[in-house]
Design a protein around this motif. Structure first.
Motif: not given
Ligand code: SAM
Length: 418
Positions: A214-216, A237, A239, A251-252, A254, A367-368, A389, A391, A393, A404-405, A409
């Motif tokens: 979902s979104d934040l 983690d 964004p 990714y987008s 905030l 990717r952490k 966790e 945010f 992926r 949101n994704e 992976f």
């Molecule tokens: N820890 C992850 C990894 O190792 O792959 C990387 C996370 S990345 C820094 C931040 C994530 O937050 C991205 O997948 C991005 O799509 C997501 N994100 C950005 N805006 C968001 C929002 N409004 N709501 C939820 N997730 C969001």
């Protein structure tokens, strides 16, 4: 014999504890693989960088330029206040990063293995490799008005022993669940991996794991009704906004103020939680976390860990002193007190050792490495730990992944079958 013990421990766990310093080397592929039985994370998909000879060329050209760059960077102006405090932080970290790196270079048994970490035992067949890649954009699909209508199909393969004592034959049955993929807690409560299907792609869901995509704005749906159902380990983690253009494409991001409203305290278990927050090296961000974010979350700072990034030959991915291209990132750790905690709580916890260094070869952009297991010994007593966790992926056995994704992976192309 001790060395080979370390190496064999590494080969099964993915974690190598380096001698005489506060550092470990980890192979994320091996660590992640502990979440799977019928599937294996593909090393060649994970390690998309830093093994490639073309890439190495670019990187080394970059680092040979670094001396010139450094001189250029230092000459024109005296450091301003923010740059000075960033430099102070760096000077503090420098000796322990160098020591950790030295220990890595001394671990010759490990070095001889890590240059081959990318080699798949069975690599993709040519036909698989030439398949066109259609990556699902969960972020975009989740935004459209039809989002609530999108469904994921989970294919459960259960084995069950009806009499419970082994006297009757094992029954295998298949179950298919079709459920909304967005704004919904999707759970695999079984002790086996589950394959899932969404539009035309397939995904692997680890045992005993869930995701909420979902979104934040919907994160409050994760707040448990009872606080003794909260989490004892929360990895975040965010964004963070970043000037680098490549980041923007991945990714987008905030603005910082959005993270102030993350309901960390409400997600925390009554017994308390360890919070692990990934941050970038921007000094302004560090100030924000210390002065605003941790206080707003109710988190008290406890320690800093460093993630030091190396290439497959063990060398750093960039010059340690490059101002805008540091080969390390930081993980800030703190505790959030649960409601039921007394004043002696902190003293019952195993003291969190500051300045630990986690070394690995980076995967895909930002990717952490999976650090959950390294943190487990510092998590408030609750057993088993309840881990989330934010945010995310990717998913891991025993964890909830939110973002949101979180399936990003988990797509089958990041795995190879066995
Ligand atoms: N820890 C992850 C990894 O190792 O792959 C990387 C996370 S990345 C820094 C931040 C994530 O937050 C991205 O997948 C991005 O799509 C997501 N994100 C950005 N805006 C968001 C929002 N409004 N709501 C939820 N997730 C969001």
């Amino acid at each position: 014999a001790e060395t080979s013990d370390r190496l064999s421990a590494f080969l099964s766990s993915g974690i190598y504890r380096l001698e005489s310093c506060n550092a470990v080397f980890i192979d994320p592929v091996r660590v992640l693989n502990r979440s799977y039985s019928r599937f294996r994370v593909s090393p060649s998909m994970y390690y998309s960088r830093f093994f490639d000879s073309k890439h190495e060329d670019q990187e080394s050209r970059f680092s040979s330029n670094s001396r010139k760059r450094k001189r250029k960077e230092k000459q024109p102006h005296a450091l301003n206040e923010r740059e000075r405090s960033a430099d102070e932080r760096h000077q503090e970290a420098r000796p322990l990063l160098l020591k950790a790196h030295e220990s890595l270079l001394e671990a010759t048994d490990l070095l001889s293995v890590i240059c081959n970490l990318r080699n798949d035992v069975c690599s993709l067949t040519e036909s698989e490799e030439s398949l066109p890649i259609v990556e699902q954009s969960f972020v975009e699909l989740g935004r459209v008005w039809q989002a609530p209508l999108y469904e994921i199909i989970l294919h459960f393969h259960q084995h069950c022993n009806p009499s419970g004592d082994g006297s009757s034959p094992l029954i295998r049955y298949k179950e298919e669940r079709v459920i909304p993929i967005f704004n919904n807690l999707v759970v695999n409560e079984t002790s086996d991996n589950v394959e899932a299907e969404f539009l035309n792609s397939r995904y692997v869901i680890p045992r005993e794991s869930c995701f909420y995509m979902s979104d934040l704005r919907q994160i409050h749906n994760l707040i448990p009704a009872e606080s003794d159902c909260g989490f004892s380990l929360i990895v975040v983690d965010p964004p963070w906004e970043n000037k680098s253009a490549s980041q923007k494409l991945v990714y987008s991001t905030l603005p910082n103020r959005y993270f102030l409203s993350l309901p960390i305290k409400k997600l925390t278990h009554t017994e308390g939680a360890l919070i692990a927050l990934w941050v970038t090296n921007r000094e302004k961000l560090r100030g924000f976390v210390e002065k605003e974010l941790f206080p707003a979350w109710g988190v008290s700072y406890a320690a800093t860990f460093y993630w030091l990034k190396v290439k497959s030959d063990g060398s750093l991915i960039s010059d340690l002193d490059l101002f805008h291209h540091r080969p390390y990132e930081c993980l800030l750790l703190g505790y959030c007190h649960g409601e039921g905690m007394d004043s002696e709580y902190q003293s019952r916890l195993k003291p969190l050792q500051d300045n630990q260094v986690i070394i690995s070869i980076p995967g895909d952009y930002s990717r952490k490495p999976p650090i959950g297991e390294l943190l487990m010994e510092y998590v408030p007593e609750l057993k088993p730990a309840r881990c989330i966790e934010l945010f995310a992926r990717e998913m891991q056995a025993g964890w909830i992944s939110w973002g949101n994704e979180p399936l990003h992976f988990q797509e089958l192309r990041y795995f190879r079958g066995t």
